[in-house]
Design a protein around this motif. Structure first.
Motif, PDB file in Angstrom:
ATOM      1  N   LEU A   1       0.799  -1.107   0.049  1.00 44.22           N
ATOM      2  CA  LEU A   1       0.106   0.159  -0.174  1.00 44.22           C
ATOM      3  C   LEU A   1       0.987   1.225  -0.155  1.00 44.22           C
ATOM      4  CD1 LEU A   1      -2.785   1.418   0.750  1.00 44.22           C
ATOM      5  CD2 LEU A   1      -2.159   1.070   3.041  1.00 44.22           C
ATOM      6  N   ARG A   2       0.502   2.293  -0.847  1.00 39.06           N
ATOM      7  CA  ARG A   2       1.197   3.494  -0.796  1.00 39.06           C
ATOM      8  C   ARG A   2       0.192   4.615  -0.411  1.00 39.06           C
ATOM      9  NH1 ARG A   2       2.165   7.472  -5.797  1.00 39.06           N
ATOM     10  NH2 ARG A   2       0.233   7.415  -5.579  1.00 39.06           N
ATOM     11  N   ILE A   3       0.455   5.250   0.591  1.00 37.95           N
ATOM     12  CA  ILE A   3      -0.501   6.221   1.143  1.00 37.95           C
ATOM     13  C   ILE A   3      -0.020   7.696   0.654  1.00 37.95           C
ATOM     14  CG2 ILE A   3      -1.270   7.724   3.152  1.00 37.95           C
ATOM     15  CD1 ILE A   3      -0.948   5.338   4.660  1.00 37.95           C
ATOM     16  N   HIS A   4      -0.826   8.288  -0.055  1.00 41.02           N
ATOM     17  CA  HIS A   4      -0.384   9.736  -0.966  1.00 41.02           C
ATOM     18  C   HIS A   4      -1.590  10.657  -0.376  1.00 41.02           C
ATOM     19  CE1 HIS A   4       1.387  12.424  -3.928  1.00 41.02           C
ATOM     20  NE2 HIS A   4       0.087  12.801  -3.895  1.00 41.02           N
ATOM     21  N   HIS A   5      -0.984  11.516   0.805  1.00 38.98           N
ATOM     22  CA  HIS A   5      -2.025  12.164   1.580  1.00 38.98           C
ATOM     23  C   HIS A   5      -1.195  13.489   2.207  1.00 38.98           C
ATOM     24  CE1 HIS A   5      -5.446  13.470   3.895  1.00 38.98           C
ATOM     25  NE2 HIS A   5      -6.337  12.579   3.540  1.00 38.98           N
TER      26      HIS A   5
ATOM     27  N   PRO B   1       1.223  14.402   6.887  1.00 41.27           N
ATOM     28  CA  PRO B   1       2.723  14.412   6.445  1.00 41.27           C
ATOM     29  C   PRO B   1       3.520  13.275   7.005  1.00 41.27           C
ATOM     30  CG  PRO B   1       2.183  16.273   7.908  1.00 41.27           C
ATOM     31  CD  PRO B   1       0.956  15.481   7.522  1.00 41.27           C
ATOM     32  N   ASP B   2       2.789  12.783   8.111  1.00 39.43           N
ATOM     33  CA  ASP B   2       3.534  11.564   8.887  1.00 39.43           C
ATOM     34  C   ASP B   2       3.455  10.188   8.050  1.00 39.43           C
ATOM     35  OD1 ASP B   2       0.954  11.616   9.402  1.00 39.43           O
ATOM     36  OD2 ASP B   2       0.954  10.094  10.936  1.00 39.43           O
ATOM     37  N   VAL B   3       2.741   9.972   7.206  1.00 30.88           N
ATOM     38  CA  VAL B   3       2.728   8.989   6.327  1.00 30.88           C
ATOM     39  C   VAL B   3       2.763   9.295   4.885  1.00 30.88           C
ATOM     40  CG1 VAL B   3       1.619   7.437   7.759  1.00 30.88           C
ATOM     41  CG2 VAL B   3       0.105   8.920   6.598  1.00 30.88           C
ATOM     42  N   HIS B   4       2.570  10.513   4.352  1.00 29.35           N
ATOM     43  CA  HIS B   4       2.627  10.882   3.051  1.00 29.35           C
ATOM     44  C   HIS B   4       3.645  10.274   2.222  1.00 29.35           C
ATOM     45  CE1 HIS B   4       1.822  13.182  -0.712  1.00 29.35           C
ATOM     46  NE2 HIS B   4       2.745  13.719  -0.472  1.00 29.35           N
ATOM     47  N   ASP B   5       3.425   9.671   1.208  1.00 27.26           N
ATOM     48  CA  ASP B   5       4.310   8.827   0.197  1.00 27.26           C
ATOM     49  C   ASP B   5       5.007   7.905   0.960  1.00 27.26           C
ATOM     50  OD1 ASP B   5       3.316  10.177  -2.169  1.00 27.26           O
ATOM     51  OD2 ASP B   5       5.121  11.444  -2.248  1.00 27.26           O
ATOM     52  N   ASN B   6       4.460   7.300   1.969  1.00 27.96           N
ATOM     53  CA  ASN B   6       5.068   5.886   2.592  1.00 27.96           C
ATOM     54  C   ASN B   6       4.314   4.908   1.811  1.00 27.96           C
ATOM     55  OD1 ASN B   6       5.759   6.645   6.023  1.00 27.96           O
ATOM     56  ND2 ASN B   6       6.194   8.073   4.475  1.00 27.96           N
ATOM     57  N   VAL B   7       5.465   3.926   1.594  1.00 29.79           N
ATOM     58  CA  VAL B   7       4.794   2.638   1.310  1.00 29.79           C
ATOM     59  C   VAL B   7       4.889   1.788   2.158  1.00 29.79           C
ATOM     60  CG1 VAL B   7       5.774   0.525  -0.484  1.00 29.79           C
ATOM     61  CG2 VAL B   7       6.158   3.214  -1.192  1.00 29.79           C
ATOM     62  N   PHE B   8       4.032   0.963   2.285  1.00 31.13           N
ATOM     63  CA  PHE B   8       3.564  -0.274   3.610  1.00 31.13           C
ATOM     64  C   PHE B   8       3.598  -1.450   2.959  1.00 31.13           C
ATOM     65  CE2 PHE B   8       2.151   3.660   5.215  1.00 31.13           C
ATOM     66  CZ  PHE B   8       2.362   3.571   6.541  1.00 31.13           C
ATOM     67  N   LEU B   9       4.347  -2.360   3.434  1.00 30.88           N
ATOM     68  CA  LEU B   9       4.578  -3.699   2.991  1.00 30.88           C
ATOM     69  C   LEU B   9       3.935  -4.676   4.091  1.00 30.88           C
ATOM     70  CD1 LEU B   9       7.816  -4.070   1.187  1.00 30.88           C
ATOM     71  CD2 LEU B   9       5.800  -3.296   0.373  1.00 30.88           C
ATOM     72  N   PHE B  10       2.823  -5.456   3.991  1.00 29.89           N
ATOM     73  CA  PHE B  10       2.338  -6.279   4.887  1.00 29.89           C
ATOM     74  C   PHE B  10       2.744  -7.768   4.866  1.00 29.89           C
ATOM     75  CE2 PHE B  10      -0.149  -2.797   3.997  1.00 29.89           C
ATOM     76  CZ  PHE B  10      -0.926  -1.948   5.183  1.00 29.89           C
ATOM     77  N   LYS B  11       2.842  -8.567   5.905  1.00 33.27           N
ATOM     78  CA  LYS B  11       3.323  -9.784   5.975  1.00 33.27           C
ATOM     79  C   LYS B  11       2.826 -10.423   7.237  1.00 33.27           C
ATOM     80  CE  LYS B  11       6.683 -13.579   4.951  1.00 33.27           C
ATOM     81  NZ  LYS B  11       7.877 -13.703   4.653  1.00 33.27           N
TER      82      LYS B  11
END
Length: 469
Positions: A110-114, A118-128
């Protein structure tokens, strides 16, 4: 590369249309920084693997992908096992060459573009499994991995898929998490999770947003869905290899290649004229040609450039678009003697009662081209060498007296904050504003549409040339 980007920068921002090639960025090894050492290419198209690529069968097979998402640069990432493909044609790379802290396969991405977060903007999350890894600018953030529930309260572990729904399309911004037959929506503002039941999407192993649309992937098939209610439109599923991956002998226009005329229509670099250009209030810019459209704005340039049938974005719309303009968050599409209006919020929804006669709506008998400028109440309609202005705030709408243009005819027109663009054939002419256009006694210098607007390299004589595949 840097020099080329600086050369293109002014044109890119002036038009908000150009398609520059992003720099390749090495990704860090973790929170402490440092190069990955892998020299990974982050170009949005990637390298084109040859037929001997040992992973080609995996990418173009029936198994599909574990997860799909955009990265912070707009590159589409396809995860499968311990490999990842970057872009629509890139060769396979080991997943841990870019994200060494996690081993494949992963469950979701998941990428968050918000901008408001700013704490998560343009962060990429990988889930496992029970955990998630958060990456900013390619580096693992401090404190990760951590339990999924600590980051997104109420979201289950062992996910199947995840995708962000942008604020313009899902209110304030929502994350969608898929697990089996259930969908969990997570509100980024309130941090509240709610479970939904969407029967049309009973199983979604991977999900992604692309060109303002939302897709569920299952094996080699995909469905487009409404991110608010989960509804799937007709004519799905379709094959991922015809739209999202470059595979030998495939592509959503591969049958059209038997027809040279249709092949040229679907090729953005063929040099054929566009019947209409328009932008909406969200900054999406479209070029229309022969019952199809290309989305050509800068924001989606990294997502690929494909011809789509009109009905892909505008339900029930078929045929030619002769002219188009946007006003009051509504896109007006003119076809012959009629105009149809679509609301731009949360996907395009046709306004009830349309289409209507253009004479009734705008007070003219027809239009070869149309444009409206940002924050303006006027639309300018062009027919032949005549331009007429209509005040959209007035009722009834009555066109003002015509003005003669320095062009005998144009195919289409577009207005942005940087001026007005009139298109004829393979060329366009730029004017800084309406006053300059109306005072001109001769056309401004012609420039080529394909290289400036459509990421096409110039031919030997300055004309368009199809990029290599």
């Amino acid at each position: 590369m840097a020099m080329l980007l600086r050369t293109l920068c002014c044109l890119t921002w002036a038009l908000a249309l150009a398609f520059p090639t992003p720099d390749h960025k090495p990704h860090g090894t973790g929170a402490g920084g440092g190069s990955s050492g892998g020299g990974s290419s982050w170009h949005h198209l990637g390298s084109h693997p040859g037929p001997s690529d040992p992973k080609l069968a995996s990418r173009c097979g029936e198994d599909g992908f574990d997860a799909i998402t955009l990265d912070e640069n707009g590159t589409m990432l396809f995860f499968q096992g311990d490999m990842v493909w970057k872009g629509f044609s890139g060769a396979a790379e080991p997943l841990n060459a870019s994200w060494p802290e996690i081993q494949g396969p992963i469950d979701a991405a998941l990428r968050i573009h918000h901008l408001d977060r700013p704490d998560v903007h343009d962060n990429v999350f990988l889930f496992k499994g029970q955990l998630l890894w958060a990456y900013a600018e390619g580096r693992l953030r401090a404190g990760y991995p951590r339990p999924i529930g600590d980051e997104f309260k109420g979201v289950p572990a062992d996910l199947d898929a995840a995708v962000e729904c942008h604020p313009k399309e899902c209110g304030d911004g929502t994350l969608l998490f898929f697990k089996g037959p259930h969908v969990v929506t997570y509100d980024l503002k309130t941090q509240v999770a709610k479970q939904r039941e969407w029967p049309a999407l009973s199983n979604c192993p991977a999900a992604a947003r692309w060109l303002g649309r939302y897709y569920c992937f299952q094996g080699a098939r995909f469905w487009r869905f409404d991110p608010v209610i989960g509804k799937v439109p007709p004519n799905y599923p379709r094959d991922i290899r015809d739209y999202f991956m470059r595979c030998p002998g495939r592509g959503h226009g591969h049958e059209a290649r038997k027809n040279a005329t249709l092949q040229a229509v679907l090729d953005p670099c063929s040099g054929l004229p566009f019947r209409a250009f328009s932008s909406d209030d969200a900054g999406r810019i479209y070029a229309f040609r022969e019952g199809h459209y290309f989305q050509v704005d800068k924001k989606t340039s990294r997502d690929g450039l494909h011809a789509w049938p009109l009905s892909h974005s505008w339900k029930d719309l078929q045929g030619e678009v002769d002219a188009a303009f946007s006003w009051d968050n509504k896109l007006h599409l003119i076809q012959g003697l009629q105009v149809t209006i679509y609301l731009a919020d949360q996907g395009y929804r046709r306004v009830e009662g349309y289409p209507k006669p253009i004479q009734e709506e705008l007070g003219v008998s027809g239009a070869d081209a149309a444009f409206s400028c940002p924050h303006s109440q006027y639309v300018y309609l062009i027919q032949g060498d005549q331009l007429r202005r209509v005040d959209l705030n007035k009722s009834p709408r009555t066109p003002e007296a015509p003005h003669r243009l320095p062009h005998s005819q144009v195919d289409s027109a577009l207005c942005s904050s940087e001026g007005i663009y009139l298109f004829r054939g393979a060329d366009f002419h730029h004017y800084s504003n309406v006053d300059q256009l109306l005072s001109a006694t001769a056309p401004s210098p012609a420039q080529k549409v394909a290289p400036a607007f459509l990421r096409c390299p110039s031919g030997p004589n300055g004309g368009p040339k199809r990029p290599p595949h």
